[in-house]
Design an enzyme around this catalytic site. Structure first.
Site, mmCIF file in Angstrom:
data_model
loop_
_atom_site.group_PDB
_atom_site.id
_atom_site.type_symbol
_atom_site.label_atom_id
_atom_site.label_comp_id
_atom_site.label_asym_id
_atom_site.label_seq_id
_atom_site.Cartn_x
_atom_site.Cartn_y
_atom_site.Cartn_z
ATOM 1 N N GLU A 201 0.860 -1.122 -0.010
ATOM 2 C CA GLU A 201 -0.002 -0.002 0.051
ATOM 3 C C GLU A 201 0.884 1.054 -0.054
ATOM 4 O O GLU A 201 0.574 2.304 -0.608
ATOM 5 C CB GLU A 201 -0.774 -0.179 1.220
ATOM 6 N N CYS B 234 0.090 0.328 7.888
ATOM 7 C CA CYS B 234 -0.430 0.916 6.472
ATOM 8 C C CYS B 234 -1.887 1.810 6.668
ATOM 9 O O CYS B 234 -2.006 2.777 5.962
ATOM 10 C CB CYS B 234 -0.735 -0.178 5.594
ATOM 11 N N ALA C 281 12.332 -34.819 -8.178
ATOM 12 C CA ALA C 281 12.402 -34.824 -9.785
ATOM 13 C C ALA C 281 12.896 -36.404 -9.918
ATOM 14 O O ALA C 281 13.906 -37.006 -9.585
ATOM 15 C CB ALA C 281 13.644 -34.112 -10.076
ATOM 16 N N SER D 261 24.162 -40.691 -11.756
ATOM 17 C CA SER D 261 23.161 -39.766 -12.321
ATOM 18 C C SER D 261 23.383 -38.267 -11.778
ATOM 19 O O SER D 261 23.780 -38.289 -10.500
ATOM 20 C CB SER D 261 21.664 -40.267 -11.643
ATOM 21 N N ASP E 18 25.729 -35.863 -3.460
ATOM 22 C CA ASP E 18 25.414 -34.868 -4.639
ATOM 23 C C ASP E 18 26.510 -33.730 -4.584
ATOM 24 O O ASP E 18 26.677 -32.844 -5.397
ATOM 25 C CB ASP E 18 24.191 -34.355 -4.899
ATOM 26 N N GLU F 203 14.393 -30.804 -0.518
ATOM 27 C CA GLU F 203 14.973 -31.435 -1.506
ATOM 28 C C GLU F 203 15.735 -32.581 -0.848
ATOM 29 O O GLU F 203 16.853 -32.121 -0.565
ATOM 30 C CB GLU F 203 15.466 -30.473 -2.257
ATOM 31 N N GLY G 150 15.452 -41.106 2.422
ATOM 32 C CA GLY G 150 15.665 -41.124 3.905
ATOM 33 C C GLY G 150 14.549 -40.073 4.406
ATOM 34 O O GLY G 150 13.628 -40.205 5.310
ATOM 35 N N THR H 147 10.771 -40.041 3.248
ATOM 36 C CA THR H 147 9.912 -41.201 4.194
ATOM 37 C C THR H 147 9.510 -40.739 5.302
ATOM 38 O O THR H 147 8.432 -40.734 5.872
ATOM 39 C CB THR H 147 10.618 -42.268 3.784
ATOM 40 N N SER H 148 10.584 -40.264 6.000
ATOM 41 C CA SER H 148 10.082 -39.834 7.671
ATOM 42 C C SER H 148 9.126 -38.565 7.518
ATOM 43 O O SER H 148 7.992 -38.743 8.230
ATOM 44 C CB SER H 148 11.394 -39.264 8.247
HETATM 45 N N1 NDP Z 1 15.924 -36.492 -8.046
HETATM 46 C C1 NDP Z 1 15.738 -35.621 -6.786
HETATM 47 O O1 NDP Z 1 14.520 -35.100 -6.557
HETATM 48 C C2 NDP Z 1 16.617 -36.106 -5.572
HETATM 49 C C3 NDP Z 1 17.357 -37.069 -5.502
HETATM 50 N N2 NDP Z 1 18.139 -37.268 -4.423
HETATM 51 C C4 NDP Z 1 19.036 -38.440 -4.230
HETATM 52 O O2 NDP Z 1 18.717 -39.074 -3.172
HETATM 53 C C5 NDP Z 1 19.965 -39.934 -2.744
HETATM 54 C C6 NDP Z 1 20.078 -39.643 -1.172
HETATM 55 O O3 NDP Z 1 19.107 -40.240 -0.550
HETATM 56 P P1 NDP Z 1 19.168 -40.374 1.102
HETATM 57 O O4 NDP Z 1 20.526 -40.848 1.322
HETATM 58 O O5 NDP Z 1 17.994 -41.123 1.563
HETATM 59 O O6 NDP Z 1 19.304 -38.954 1.303
HETATM 60 P P2 NDP Z 1 18.625 -37.853 2.487
HETATM 61 O O7 NDP Z 1 18.926 -36.706 1.811
HETATM 62 O O8 NDP Z 1 16.869 -38.173 2.662
HETATM 63 O O9 NDP Z 1 19.274 -38.062 3.811
HETATM 64 C C7 NDP Z 1 18.817 -39.050 4.673
HETATM 65 C C8 NDP Z 1 19.970 -39.003 6.098
HETATM 66 O O10 NDP Z 1 19.423 -38.104 6.817
HETATM 67 C C9 NDP Z 1 19.502 -38.303 8.133
HETATM 68 N N3 NDP Z 1 18.526 -38.016 8.978
HETATM 69 C C10 NDP Z 1 18.377 -37.177 10.036
HETATM 70 N N4 NDP Z 1 17.275 -37.040 10.500
HETATM 71 C C11 NDP Z 1 16.562 -37.933 9.726
HETATM 72 C C12 NDP Z 1 15.189 -38.239 9.799
HETATM 73 N N5 NDP Z 1 14.271 -37.650 10.806
HETATM 74 N N6 NDP Z 1 14.498 -38.923 8.832
HETATM 75 C C13 NDP Z 1 15.399 -39.224 7.850
HETATM 76 N N7 NDP Z 1 16.586 -39.131 7.666
HETATM 77 C C14 NDP Z 1 17.168 -38.285 8.724
HETATM 78 C C15 NDP Z 1 19.954 -39.781 8.075
HETATM 79 O O11 NDP Z 1 21.246 -39.766 8.178
HETATM 80 P P3 NDP Z 1 22.048 -39.799 9.925
HETATM 81 O O12 NDP Z 1 21.230 -40.739 10.499
HETATM 82 O O13 NDP Z 1 23.511 -39.965 9.603
HETATM 83 O O14 NDP Z 1 21.808 -38.371 10.265
HETATM 84 C C16 NDP Z 1 19.631 -40.152 6.795
HETATM 85 O O15 NDP Z 1 20.368 -41.489 6.333
HETATM 86 C C17 NDP Z 1 20.991 -39.546 -3.671
HETATM 87 O O16 NDP Z 1 21.161 -40.603 -4.821
HETATM 88 C C18 NDP Z 1 20.420 -38.177 -4.264
HETATM 89 O O17 NDP Z 1 20.887 -38.045 -5.635
HETATM 90 C C19 NDP Z 1 18.143 -36.444 -3.653
HETATM 91 C C20 NDP Z 1 17.477 -35.094 -3.635
HETATM 92 C C21 NDP Z 1 16.384 -35.045 -4.410
HETATM 93 N N1 AOF Z 2 18.595 -34.882 -9.925
HETATM 94 C C1 AOF Z 2 17.772 -33.683 -10.247
HETATM 95 C C2 AOF Z 2 17.480 -32.907 -9.139
HETATM 96 N N2 AOF Z 2 18.166 -33.061 -7.692
HETATM 97 C C3 AOF Z 2 18.187 -32.236 -6.567
HETATM 98 O O1 AOF Z 2 18.978 -31.089 -6.828
HETATM 99 C C4 AOF Z 2 20.090 -31.147 -5.979
HETATM 100 C C5 AOF Z 2 21.337 -30.336 -6.586
HETATM 101 O O2 AOF Z 2 21.156 -28.906 -6.546
HETATM 102 P P1 AOF Z 2 22.044 -27.820 -6.930
HETATM 103 O O3 AOF Z 2 23.454 -28.198 -6.482
HETATM 104 O O4 AOF Z 2 21.620 -26.407 -6.290
HETATM 105 O O5 AOF Z 2 21.831 -27.668 -8.389
HETATM 106 C C6 AOF Z 2 20.456 -32.520 -5.816
HETATM 107 O O6 AOF Z 2 21.203 -32.631 -4.650
HETATM 108 C C7 AOF Z 2 19.061 -32.832 -5.456
HETATM 109 O O7 AOF Z 2 18.354 -32.455 -4.521
HETATM 110 N N3 AOF Z 2 16.664 -31.796 -9.260
HETATM 111 C C8 AOF Z 2 16.171 -31.673 -10.490
HETATM 112 O O8 AOF Z 2 15.468 -30.589 -10.599
HETATM 113 N N4 AOF Z 2 16.304 -32.483 -11.482
HETATM 114 C C9 AOF Z 2 17.058 -33.416 -11.544
HETATM 115 O O9 AOF Z 2 17.193 -34.227 -12.284
HETATM 116 ZN ZN ZN Z 3 1.048 -2.744 6.053
#
Ligand code: NDP
Ligand code: AOF
Ligand code: ZN
Length: 390
Positions: free
Chosen positions: A54, A91, A161, A175, A207, A304, A308, A311-312
């Site tokens: 505003e 405002c 993704a 990948s 990554d 992102e 792991g 799922t939580s």
């Molecule tokens: N295409 C996409 O959109 C994306 C793909 N990826 C891919 O995912 C893969 C990684 O997966 P992941 O290892 O499962 O990674 P996460 O990023 O999900 O990390 C999981 C870890 O986080 C820690 N953590 C702490 N607190 C929690 C909680 N409450 N619940 C769950 N985890 C917790 C644990 O390790 P600790 O116990 O040691 O703390 C656990 O092993 C890679 O291959 C990456 O490339 C990742 C992001 C996006």
């Molecule tokens: N592989 C994948 C993604 N992966 C996500 O992007 C992160 C990398 O982020 P940055 O380093 O900031 O570019 C990687 O760790 C994962 O969280 N994202 C996407 O849009 N498309 C893709 O195919």
């Molecule tokens: Zn205001």
């Protein structure tokens, strides 16, 4: 009259869209001031602490030398004008001083410091106020803010993704990108509007992501939080993620208390917080969200992560929205976004609502939300509007 108001409110809303990356933790608001059929001033909320929409619009009118027209003009604003001293003065006071006689408001501000007071204060000064336009659009744009105000919790959006068969990375770690460049740029727009990005240590170590905002010009970067029970990321200070302006490493409370670290040698942009573990021995995400969320006025959490953390969050019922990009490829039996025990029957899942499907070149982006939580927000706002219209 309703159509005319809706038309100009839409222009105010479109202005706010352009600034969606800026005002967090404030809501993103747009404003136009109309004389006859002509816009004589416009504005959108700036970074927190700077002008609300505003004030920007009123200053725009003055800059154009059209202040004398205000008394016969209508001001359209997508959120109820504030009536309290926050980071900036109210405002409402500026509107009353301006001489404007008619104001249209898209949605009331559920901030308990405002909550209808802005509208009643304008009315008590003889200003004609209408309320209730483009409710779903304005709610969607500020869903995190409304969730924090009305439900006391942030809105959690998980970005995935994947390939067509729902795989997010190869098992051999080779990948990098699955989705195309345009989809990845789109993902940065969503990062840019979030208050905080959540990721897991698994993703950070696999990554070495930057997890910052690129392809969107912004002076405001979201916070970054890493779920990392044993603070393993600290073993590698050269990780790309550490170049973000502020990183919170969330670890196990007992690991933090046993952890011999010297605050003096920890870079200024890194904070460590300790969280209790849940029955699975994982960080208690509800506690974590409360701790990080309240301290930092978190509206939207952008996740992102790999299976792991995803799922939580899923199992704790914390995912409000999925931002899911699909690329037309089949990757076979490799990493999935969720790792959940197989179900015994097909769930109805009628609480999940697909509300946007956009083709991005050769990819598709789906947006799916928890319709129960969405409706709770929308219905509260509708009820506020009903009371304010009466
Ligand atoms: N295409 C996409 O959109 C994306 C793909 N990826 C891919 O995912 C893969 C990684 O997966 P992941 O290892 O499962 O990674 P996460 O990023 O999900 O990390 C999981 C870890 O986080 C820690 N953590 C702490 N607190 C929690 C909680 N409450 N619940 C769950 N985890 C917790 C644990 O390790 P600790 O116990 O040691 O703390 C656990 O092993 C890679 O291959 C990456 O490339 C990742 C992001 C996006
Ligand atoms: N592989 C994948 C993604 N992966 C996500 O992007 C992160 C990398 O982020 P940055 O380093 O900031 O570019 C990687 O760790 C994962 O969280 N994202 C996407 O849009 N498309 C893709 O195919
Ligand atoms: Zn205001």
């Amino acid at each position: 009259m309703k159509d005319r108001h809706t038309h100009f409110m839409r222009l105010a809303y479109e202005l706010s869209l352009k600034n969606r990356h800026l005002p967090d933790p404030n809501p993103c608001v747009g404003c136009v001031i109309v004389h006859g059929d002509k816009i004589i001033g416009q504005g959108a909320t700036q970074v927190a602490g700077s002008n609300h929409a505003e004030i920007e619009a009123l200053q725009d009118v003055e800059k154009r030398g059209l202040g004398s027209l205000l008394k016969d003009s209508t001001l359209y604003v997508t959120l109820e004008p504030c009536s309290h001293h926050g980071r900036t003065p109210p405002c409402v006071d500026a509107l009353i001083r301006s001489g404007i006689r008619e104001v249209a408001v898209a949605l009331p501000d559920p901030n308990p410091l405002v909550g209808g007071n802005g509208i009643s204060s304008l009315r008590s000064h003889g200003i004609d106020v209408h309320v209730g336009y483009l409710m779903e659009e304005v709610l969607e744009l500020n869903v995190g803010f409304f969730s924090r105000m009305l439900l006391g919790r942030p809105w959690i959006r998980t970005k995935i993704a994947s390939s067509l068969d729902g795989r997010i990375s190869l098992a051999n770690g080779k990948s990098k990108w699955i989705t195309n460049e345009q989809s990845r740029h789109d993902g940065h727009k969503w990062r840019s509007r979030a208050s905080i990005i959540f990721t897991g240590v698994g993703t950070v170590l696999a990554d070495n992501p930057r997890m910052n905002v690129r392809y969107v010009e912004t002076p405001r970067e979201p916070l970054v939080a890493i779920m990392d029970s044993d603070f393993r990321t600290l073993d590698n200070p050269n990780l790309n993620i550490f170049s973000n302006p502020k990183i919170i490493i969330c670890g196990n409370a007992s690991a933090l208390s046993n952890f011999a670290y010297d605050r003096g040698v920890l870079p200024n942009n890194i904070d460590l917080i300790g969280i209790d573990t849940d029955s699975n021995g994982l960080l208690n995400l509800r506690e974590l969200i409360e701790k990080v969320g309240i301290a930092n006025e978190i509206n939207e959490i952008h996740v992102e992560a790999g299976s792991g953390l995803n799922t939580s969050l899923y199992e704790a019922g914390l995912i409000d929205e999925y931002l899911w990009y699909f690329a037309p490829m089949i990757l076979g039996d490799c990493n999935a976004p969720f790792n959940i025990s197989p179900l015994e029957s097909i769930p109805e899942h009628d609480y999940l609502e697909m509300f946007d499907l956009t083709k991005i070149s050769n990819n598709v982006r789906l947006r799916i939300r928890n319709s129960v939580r969405w409706k709770a927000l929308l219905n509260s706002l509708k009820e506020m509007v009903r009371c304010l219209q009466a």
